[in-house]
Design a protein around this motif. Sequence first.
Motif, PDB file in Angstrom:
ATOM      1  N   ASP A 166      15.148 -17.445  70.881  1.00 45.85           N
ATOM      2  CA  ASP A 166      14.564 -17.857  69.592  1.00 45.85           C
ATOM      3  C   ASP A 166      13.760 -19.141  69.740  1.00 45.85           C
ATOM      4  OD1 ASP A 166      15.787 -15.696  68.534  1.00 45.85           O
ATOM      5  OD2 ASP A 166      17.376 -16.775  67.470  1.00 45.85           O
ATOM      6  N   ARG A 167      14.270 -20.068  70.533  1.00 44.55           N
ATOM      7  CA  ARG A 167      13.579 -21.352  70.700  1.00 44.55           C
ATOM      8  C   ARG A 167      12.585 -21.343  71.869  1.00 44.55           C
ATOM      9  NH1 ARG A 167      14.908 -25.698  67.139  1.00 44.55           N
ATOM     10  NH2 ARG A 167      16.128 -24.644  65.543  1.00 44.55           N
ATOM     11  N   ASP A 168      12.597 -20.253  72.608  1.00 42.50           N
ATOM     12  CA  ASP A 168      11.674 -20.073  73.727  1.00 42.50           C
ATOM     13  C   ASP A 168      11.683 -21.266  74.689  1.00 42.50           C
ATOM     14  OD1 ASP A 168       9.897 -18.679  75.228  1.00 42.50           O
ATOM     15  OD2 ASP A 168       8.125 -19.389  74.133  1.00 42.50           O
ATOM     16  N   VAL A 169      12.876 -21.635  75.151  1.00 43.06           N
ATOM     17  CA  VAL A 169      13.013 -22.809  76.022  1.00 43.06           C
ATOM     18  C   VAL A 169      12.936 -22.419  77.500  1.00 43.06           C
ATOM     19  CG1 VAL A 169      14.357 -24.203  74.410  1.00 43.06           C
ATOM     20  CG2 VAL A 169      15.528 -22.579  75.903  1.00 43.06           C
TER      21      VAL A 169
ATOM     22  N   PRO B 193      12.050 -28.731  76.599  1.00 43.73           N
ATOM     23  CA  PRO B 193      13.288 -28.627  75.840  1.00 43.73           C
ATOM     24  C   PRO B 193      14.271 -27.618  76.451  1.00 43.73           C
ATOM     25  CG  PRO B 193      11.538 -27.449  74.701  1.00 43.73           C
ATOM     26  CD  PRO B 193      10.902 -28.119  75.882  1.00 43.73           C
ATOM     27  N   ALA B 194      15.521 -27.757  76.021  1.00 45.64           N
ATOM     28  CA  ALA B 194      16.570 -26.881  76.530  1.00 45.64           C
ATOM     29  C   ALA B 194      17.505 -26.489  75.390  1.00 45.64           C
ATOM     30  CB  ALA B 194      17.363 -27.589  77.618  1.00 45.64           C
ATOM     31  N   VAL B 195      18.195 -25.389  75.610  1.00 41.02           N
ATOM     32  CA  VAL B 195      19.338 -25.064  74.752  1.00 41.02           C
ATOM     33  C   VAL B 195      20.571 -25.381  75.569  1.00 41.02           C
ATOM     34  CG1 VAL B 195      20.681 -23.130  73.857  1.00 41.02           C
ATOM     35  CG2 VAL B 195      18.294 -23.381  73.189  1.00 41.02           C
ATOM     36  N   ALA B 196      21.481 -26.173  74.992  1.00 44.76           N
ATOM     37  CA  ALA B 196      22.697 -26.552  75.714  1.00 44.76           C
ATOM     38  C   ALA B 196      23.924 -25.959  75.030  1.00 44.76           C
ATOM     39  CB  ALA B 196      22.811 -28.069  75.783  1.00 44.76           C
ATOM     40  N   LEU B 197      24.784 -25.335  75.830  1.00 42.74           N
ATOM     41  CA  LEU B 197      26.072 -24.852  75.319  1.00 42.74           C
ATOM     42  C   LEU B 197      27.135 -25.841  75.785  1.00 42.74           C
ATOM     43  CD1 LEU B 197      27.892 -22.615  74.009  1.00 42.74           C
ATOM     44  CD2 LEU B 197      28.103 -21.661  76.318  1.00 42.74           C
ATOM     45  N   ILE B 198      27.717 -26.565  74.834  1.00 44.18           N
ATOM     46  CA  ILE B 198      28.781 -27.522  75.169  1.00 44.18           C
ATOM     47  C   ILE B 198      30.117 -26.853  74.864  1.00 44.18           C
ATOM     48  CG2 ILE B 198      29.690 -29.846  74.801  1.00 44.18           C
ATOM     49  CD1 ILE B 198      27.014 -30.587  73.503  1.00 44.18           C
ATOM     50  N   VAL B 199      30.897 -26.601  75.911  1.00 47.86           N
ATOM     51  CA  VAL B 199      32.183 -25.914  75.735  1.00 47.86           C
ATOM     52  C   VAL B 199      33.285 -26.715  76.402  1.00 47.86           C
ATOM     53  CG1 VAL B 199      31.714 -23.483  75.243  1.00 47.86           C
ATOM     54  CG2 VAL B 199      31.220 -24.354  77.516  1.00 47.86           C
TER      55      VAL B 199
ATOM     56  N   VAL C 138      17.989 -29.319  72.713  1.00 51.07           N
ATOM     57  CA  VAL C 138      17.644 -30.624  73.275  1.00 51.07           C
ATOM     58  C   VAL C 138      16.116 -30.702  73.321  1.00 51.07           C
ATOM     59  CG1 VAL C 138      17.955 -32.198  75.240  1.00 51.07           C
ATOM     60  CG2 VAL C 138      19.736 -30.517  74.701  1.00 51.07           C
ATOM     61  N   ARG C 139      15.529 -31.327  72.314  1.00 54.21           N
ATOM     62  CA  ARG C 139      14.063 -31.427  72.250  1.00 54.21           C
ATOM     63  C   ARG C 139      13.580 -32.329  73.373  1.00 54.21           C
ATOM     64  NH1 ARG C 139      11.359 -30.017  67.960  1.00 54.21           N
ATOM     65  NH2 ARG C 139      13.212 -30.183  66.666  1.00 54.21           N
ATOM     66  N   GLU C 140      14.213 -33.493  73.455  1.00 54.34           N
ATOM     67  CA  GLU C 140      14.060 -34.417  74.584  1.00 54.34           C
ATOM     68  C   GLU C 140      15.352 -35.208  74.634  1.00 54.34           C
ATOM     69  OE1 GLU C 140      11.535 -38.037  73.115  1.00 54.34           O
ATOM     70  OE2 GLU C 140      10.554 -36.213  72.436  1.00 54.34           O
ATOM     71  N   TRP C 141      15.548 -36.012  75.669  1.00 55.10           N
ATOM     72  CA  TRP C 141      16.790 -36.776  75.736  1.00 55.10           C
ATOM     73  C   TRP C 141      16.872 -37.712  74.539  1.00 55.10           C
ATOM     74  CZ3 TRP C 141      20.062 -34.278  78.221  1.00 55.10           C
ATOM     75  CH2 TRP C 141      19.721 -33.589  79.390  1.00 55.10           C
ATOM     76  N   ARG C 142      18.023 -37.754  73.928  1.00 60.35           N
ATOM     77  CA  ARG C 142      18.324 -38.544  72.723  1.00 60.35           C
ATOM     78  C   ARG C 142      17.904 -37.859  71.422  1.00 60.35           C
ATOM     79  NH1 ARG C 142      17.479 -44.933  73.371  1.00 60.35           N
ATOM     80  NH2 ARG C 142      16.519 -44.988  75.416  1.00 60.35           N
ATOM     81  N   ARG C 143      17.187 -36.733  71.531  1.00 60.74           N
ATOM     82  CA  ARG C 143      16.793 -36.030  70.304  1.00 60.74           C
ATOM     83  C   ARG C 143      17.395 -34.629  70.303  1.00 60.74           C
ATOM     84  NH1 ARG C 143      10.764 -35.886  69.050  1.00 60.74           N
ATOM     85  NH2 ARG C 143      11.517 -35.103  67.063  1.00 60.74           N
TER      86      ARG C 143
ATOM     87  N   LEU D 142      30.067 -16.295  73.680  1.00 66.60           N
ATOM     88  CA  LEU D 142      29.386 -17.544  74.084  1.00 66.60           C
ATOM     89  C   LEU D 142      28.030 -17.245  74.722  1.00 66.60           C
ATOM     90  CD1 LEU D 142      32.474 -19.404  75.627  1.00 66.60           C
ATOM     91  CD2 LEU D 142      31.207 -20.148  73.590  1.00 66.60           C
ATOM     92  N   ALA D 143      28.019 -16.277  75.628  1.00 66.62           N
ATOM     93  CA  ALA D 143      26.786 -15.974  76.362  1.00 66.62           C
ATOM     94  C   ALA D 143      25.745 -15.334  75.453  1.00 66.62           C
ATOM     95  CB  ALA D 143      27.092 -15.052  77.539  1.00 66.62           C
ATOM     96  N   ASP D 144      26.205 -14.438  74.563  1.00 66.11           N
ATOM     97  CA  ASP D 144      25.264 -13.759  73.672  1.00 66.11           C
ATOM     98  C   ASP D 144      24.539 -14.767  72.775  1.00 66.11           C
ATOM     99  OD1 ASP D 144      24.399 -11.129  72.197  1.00 66.11           O
ATOM    100  OD2 ASP D 144      25.029 -12.538  70.636  1.00 66.11           O
ATOM    101  N   LYS D 145      25.300 -15.675  72.170  1.00 63.40           N
ATOM    102  CA  LYS D 145      24.673 -16.635  71.236  1.00 63.40           C
ATOM    103  C   LYS D 145      23.785 -17.629  71.982  1.00 63.40           C
ATOM    104  CE  LYS D 145      27.549 -15.776  67.474  1.00 63.40           C
ATOM    105  NZ  LYS D 145      27.503 -15.950  66.025  1.00 63.40           N
ATOM    106  N   THR D 146      24.198 -18.014  73.169  1.00 65.95           N
ATOM    107  CA  THR D 146      23.391 -18.944  73.957  1.00 65.95           C
ATOM    108  C   THR D 146      22.061 -18.297  74.331  1.00 65.95           C
ATOM    109  OG1 THR D 146      25.421 -19.885  74.851  1.00 65.95           O
ATOM    110  CG2 THR D 146      23.389 -20.416  76.017  1.00 65.95           C
ATOM    111  N   ALA D 147      22.127 -17.037  74.784  1.00 67.14           N
ATOM    112  CA  ALA D 147      20.907 -16.335  75.176  1.00 67.14           C
ATOM    113  C   ALA D 147      20.003 -16.126  73.961  1.00 67.14           C
ATOM    114  CB  ALA D 147      21.254 -14.992  75.815  1.00 67.14           C
ATOM    115  N   ARG D 148      20.596 -15.827  72.815  1.00 62.44           N
ATOM    116  CA  ARG D 148      19.818 -15.612  71.596  1.00 62.44           C
ATOM    117  C   ARG D 148      19.096 -16.905  71.189  1.00 62.44           C
ATOM    118  NH1 ARG D 148      22.055 -14.482  66.695  1.00 62.44           N
ATOM    119  NH2 ARG D 148      24.120 -13.977  67.482  1.00 62.44           N
ATOM    120  N   ALA D 149      19.821 -18.026  71.256  1.00 60.67           N
ATOM    121  CA  ALA D 149      19.213 -19.315  70.896  1.00 60.67           C
ATOM    122  C   ALA D 149      18.082 -19.647  71.865  1.00 60.67           C
ATOM    123  CB  ALA D 149      20.272 -20.415  70.912  1.00 60.67           C
TER     124      ALA D 149
END
Length: 333
Positions: free
Chosen positions: A260-263, A130-136, A146-151, A250-257
Amino acid sequence: MTSITLGIETSCDDTSIAVLEGESRLLANEVSSQIEHEEYGGVVPELASRAHVVNILPVFHRALDQADLRPEAIDLIGVTHTPGLIGSLLVGGAFAQGLALATARPLVPVHHLEAHVVANLLDHPSLELPAVALIVSGGHTLLVYVREWRRYEVLGRTRDDAAGEAFDKVAKLLGLGFPGGPVIERRARQGDASTIRFPRPMLDHEGYDFSFSGLKTAVLHWVEEHGPEEVEARLDDVCAAFQAAAVEVLADKTARAAADRDVPTVLLAGGVACNQALRTEVRERAGGRARVLWPRPVLCTDNGAMIARTAVLRRDEAIRPGEFDVLASSPLA
Ligand code: KG4
Ligand code: ZN
């Protein structure tokens, strides 16, 4: 034989058509960016759809020429159907349906925001989920799991202006033209961010939501308080200070997510992901635990390649041409 996918993108102010072979061999990615909007400091919807009408056929022919293919070689067609300007989406949608009918090929409607994230696959085919994605982008700011593609799971979003919109509005109030992101970044490189302190909206807020309209208003107040001569003399510093504030949140919240999700992976996506200060800051804050990735610049801003790649991912969702619909907005998840 590997299949050929055509990706068509007309949701905003770029007319783009790409030809993708297989999953990641890009044979063409033609982009016609509209300059019609420059004097208005923002995209004018009616001008955008008219320009798409004029551009779409030449862009299509340029893409096929570049790929050295004839229309019959296309196996699959992907087209953005949401979110975006309705008139603009309709131009791409009508063209795609006509082409699907004429060539009897399957048509996949693509969600523009999913495509921005999927663009990363073109440059990093083996990225780990999984990934954390920042869409800007100019219209959206979202943090997505992003748990997996499409999810997907939306973790947070902007409550008012999008990040790109903030760059565009600040550039407009400083008289720097449109779009604002690239020119602000250029100016910021020569400026000193520490000389002006703008607020970091929602930085101490626990969740993953963003807000950028207060930051834009803070820049406006600074400009009103300091007179035209000082503003002119310190333009680079204003740009640097604004960019530092936006990037820090933007960077702080992305890094925090990501923590938290340990991606294992962080993905940057959308036009603002071109910004070098943002890339560096996210890497500094999240790079210790995750791989921080972004697509090359032409695949960050709106492009047909990301639409083609997403169509390949969702090819089992192909529809018949008459079933196609456009939507001004719709949730990613
Ligand atoms: O993804 P995109 O091409 O279109 C939308 O889907 O909106 O994003 C366009 C946005 C604009 O707001 C533009 O100012 C911003 O991306 N942008 C940047 C940079 N390059 C483009 N923002 C900050 N820094 C940049 N280098
Ligand atoms: Zn976009």
